[in-house]
Write a protein that holds these residues in place. Structure first.
Motif, short mmCIF file in Angstrom:
data_model
loop_
_atom_site.label_atom_id
_atom_site.label_comp_id
_atom_site.label_asym_id
_atom_site.label_seq_id
_atom_site.Cartn_x
_atom_site.Cartn_y
_atom_site.Cartn_z
N CYS A 69 -0.15 -1.41 4.53
CA CYS A 69 1.01 -0.60 4.88
C CYS A 69 1.99 -1.50 5.64
O CYS A 69 1.67 -2.64 5.99
CB CYS A 69 0.62 0.56 5.80
SG CYS A 69 -0.61 1.68 5.11
N CYS A 125 1.15 -4.22 8.93
CA CYS A 125 -0.26 -4.03 9.30
C CYS A 125 -1.05 -5.32 9.10
O CYS A 125 -1.28 -5.75 7.97
CB CYS A 125 -0.89 -2.91 8.49
SG CYS A 125 -2.61 -2.73 9.00
N ARG A 145 0.82 -1.20 0.00
CA ARG A 145 0.00 0.00 0.00
C ARG A 145 0.87 1.27 0.00
O ARG A 145 1.92 1.30 0.62
CB ARG A 145 -0.86 -0.01 1.27
CG ARG A 145 -1.92 1.02 1.18
CD ARG A 145 -2.91 0.97 2.28
NE ARG A 145 -3.66 2.19 2.12
CZ ARG A 145 -4.81 2.45 2.62
NH1 ARG A 145 -5.41 1.58 3.36
NH2 ARG A 145 -5.41 3.58 2.40
N CYS A 184 -1.86 3.96 13.19
CA CYS A 184 -3.02 4.18 12.33
C CYS A 184 -4.29 4.36 13.17
O CYS A 184 -4.49 3.69 14.18
CB CYS A 184 -3.19 2.99 11.39
SG CYS A 184 -4.57 3.17 10.26
N CYS A 225 -6.14 -3.12 5.15
CA CYS A 225 -7.42 -2.52 4.74
C CYS A 225 -7.42 -1.98 3.31
O CYS A 225 -8.47 -1.63 2.79
CB CYS A 225 -7.82 -1.41 5.71
SG CYS A 225 -7.08 0.19 5.34
S1 SF4 Z 1 -5.32 -0.25 8.66
FE1 SF4 Z 1 -4.07 1.63 8.55
S2 SF4 Z 1 -1.95 0.92 8.51
FE2 SF4 Z 1 -3.26 -0.85 7.98
S3 SF4 Z 1 -3.35 -0.93 5.74
FE3 SF4 Z 1 -5.11 0.26 6.48
S4 SF4 Z 1 -4.38 2.45 6.47
FE4 SF4 Z 1 -2.56 1.12 6.36
#
Ligand code: SF4
Length: 613
Positions: A292, A295, A185, A500, A299
């Motif tokens: 990200c 993580c 991401r 986050c 998401c």
């Molecule tokens: S929950 Fe937050 S840190 Fe995890 S992929 Fe989604 S935006 Fe990125």
């Protein structure tokens, strides 16, 4: 520990750089990210500094958990004075850039001055170079990332860049992090115009590669705290939904509760909500998940339009905020068109929330006769007109025709257009409203009015707390002052860590992680007190720029009762907002004019920032 202890200071005017030590006492009091950035920025600029002048610094700030094994630790933030609001700005992004910066050996990059010609900054551990970016001029963020990775022969180079919107000083230009063309991401530091600050410095991109290790105060203790926090995320009931839908599932919920902004906040019921819902989007265009750094929530969505007019459009997202502001709020009835719009704003370097609001504002101006067909490039200005929608996105980024006015943000655009359009310019302190109509969630009204960067949903997102209470409290002002104040303080601390917004762990987990990482030994109360200190400091910054109670306001349209749906007849009148503000200020220990009292500043150890003394 937890910090590298180093700040990379770059002077673009003199094409020089130096590495200085981080003041660890400042780090202890303000943590990192938002808080540390605010403390540094406060001292670096004076009242009235031009946000687009060389004296406004641009800070890229990590936190004591950035790049660690803590869940969602890939995030970082940009701190500067906003060209959109003229106030304090912290804008957060995900991806892998923050981790790379920390591994390169820096807690903060402090970018000052202005280069005469376009440049980019290349950071490879201790190797820092300011390089010619003439060939990148005018390129979108996607191509900029492609070129820099090719030139450096490194497909994993992490890049923060601006597109044409940032170069053209659009006041809500964003900074893109990498691009959709990778399996991890990327993301954006979207809100408030940090991309225009970068453009004003003639800085096209910052490319980072780091190979160092992150040290901990108690390595074993940290690994155990991180393991528990990651397990908590995996066990949380929200994780499965977040993985499946990202934030897109909220579209239907907001529509059902009468909160979804539609046609420039004229209503909150969108008859085509199903077409832009997460459930439909997953079926129609999503081709994969993305995350990200570190993580477990994963998401992010990768989408590809497979048929129809926009066939071939590939983009990361779109997420809820874009589906709402660039979808229902512009009357756009299909997710494929929103995906195309999302690709355009990402590549051109525009904040999607602000872009959606200024476009819907222009469409509303047409309904009210404040803008003509000629001024709208010959198009009918009806909500849902996709040709006009795409034309305006481009016109804003390149400041063409009416786009030159809209590029100033909806507050200034309405002042220039006049003809009563100020009444339906949807902003607070110059920042456009995000995707929750406060008439369906009164707590969001107070949250927007008091947010330190203008209308923002991330400072205190009260929506679910209100609509899922038993009985629901979303149409009541009772108890909202305490809810908003406590959430703002807690979030200010979390945005300083920097983790986050979506990570489903508790304050106790945050405290365990930061203590094992830094050795600060915070109690829960001390950690939350840091959040309150940070919130009061950003308020002092904004007061120095001239704001007071009169600016803790809401758009005039929110006084009009909603015409339909579950929030039908609801409005937020001046009297209701005044009542919430009185209670909020008292709870905060501020004066009735919204100024932090001297006793409160003493309690928080902020006397040195009180310019009354
Ligand atoms: S929950 Fe937050 S840190 Fe995890 S992929 Fe989604 S935006 Fe990125």
């Amino acid at each position: 520990m937890g910090y590298t202890g180093k700040i990379l200071e770059i002077d673009l005017t003199h094409a020089s750089h130096e590495v200085t030590d981080l003041d660890m006492e400042l780090a202890r009091r303000f943590i990192g990210g938002k808080g540390l950035g605010a403390a540094l920025l406060y001292r670096m600029i004076k009242k009235g500094t031009d946000p687009l002048g060389p004296h406004n610094p641009l800070l890229f700030v990590t936190g004591p958990l950035t790049g660690t094994m803590a869940p969602t630790s890939g995030r970082w933030c940009v701190v500067t004075k906003s060209p959109l609001t003229g106030l304090f700005l912290d804008s957060h992004a995900g991806g892998y850039f923050g981790t790379e910066l920390k591994k390169a050996g820096y807690d903060v990059i402090m970018i000052k001055g202005r280069s005469k010609a376009p440049v980019y900054i290349s950071i490879k551990d201790k190797g820092v170079e300011i390089k010619d970016a003439g060939e990148l001029r005018g390129k979108g963020t996607v191509e900029t990332v492609r070129v820099l990775r090719r030139v450096h022969n490194d497909p994993k180079l992490r890049i923060a860049s601006i597109g044409p919107a940032g170069e053209n000083l659009v006041r809500f230009a964003m900074i893109a992090v990498d691009s959709h063309e990778q399996k991890e991401r990327g993301g954006q530091a979207g809100r408030g115009g940090a991309g225009a600050v970068m453009g004003s410095k003639n800085l096209k991109a910052v490319a980072v590669k780091g190979t160092g290790k992150i040290e901990y105060y108690r390595r074993d203790g940290f690994i155990e705290s991180a393991r528990k926090a990651n397990q908590k995320v995996l066990d949380s009931p929200v994780t499965e939904l977040r993985r499946k839908y990202g934030t897109t599932r909220i579209v239907k919920i907001m529509n059902e509760f009468g909160i979804l902004p539609t046609n420039n906040f004229n209503t909150t019921i969108f008859e085509h909500a199903e077409n832009i819902s997460g459930e439909h989007m997953i079926e129609a265009i999503v081709i994969g998940d993305k995350a990200c750094f570190n993580c477990p929530l994963r998401c992010g969505k990768q989408s590809l339009v497979k048929e129809g007019k926009y066939k071939g459009t590939e983009v990361e997202g779109p997420e809820y905020e874009l589906l709402a502001l660039m979808g229902s709020n512009c009357g756009i009835t299909n997710v494929e068109a929103v995906a195309k719009g999302a690709y355009m704003v990402d590549d051109l370097g525009l904040d999607g929330i602000s872009t959606g609001v200024v476009i819907s504002f222009a469409m509303d101006c047409y309904q009210y006769g404040a803008l003509s067909r000629d001024e709208l490039f010959g198009y009918e200005g009806n909500f849902g007109n996709e040709e006009l929608y795409f034309e305006l996105i481009n016109a804003i980024a390149y400041r063409k025709g009416i786009g030159n006015i809209l590029a100033e943000g909806v507050r200034t655009a309405s002042e220039k257009i006049g003809k009563g359009s100020e009444e339906y310019a949807m902003h607070v302190k110059g920042m456009e409203l995000p995707g929750y109509d406060p008439r369906g969630s009164f707590g969001m009204g107070l949250a927007y009015a008091t947010s330190d960067r203008g209308a923002c949903h991330q400072r205190a997102w009260t929506v679910f707390n209100e609509i899922f209470a038993d009985p629901p409290t979303n149409h009541s002002i009772i108890g909202k002052a305490g809810l908003v104040k406590d959430t703002q303080d807690e979030r200010a601390a979390a945005f300083s860590l920097v983790l986050c917004d979506f990570v489903p762990i508790d304050v106790e987990d945050f405290v365990n992680l930061i203590n094992a990482s830094t050795g600060f030994g915070y109690s829960k109360e001390e950690y939350l007190r840091c959040g309150e200190r940070i919130w009061n400091l950003t308020r002092l910054f904004n007061i120095r720029e001239g704001i007071s109670r009169k600016d803790d306001n809401l758009p005039a349209r929110l006084q009009d009762p909603l015409p339909e749906g579950p929030s039908k007849g609801c409005a937020i009148t001046d009297e209701m907002l005044d009542s919430m503000l009185d209670e909020y200020y008292e709870y905060r220990g501020w004066t009735r004019d919204g100024i932090p009292g001297q006793e409160k500043l003493k309690e928080l150890g902020l006397e040195e920032y009180d310019e009354r003394l």
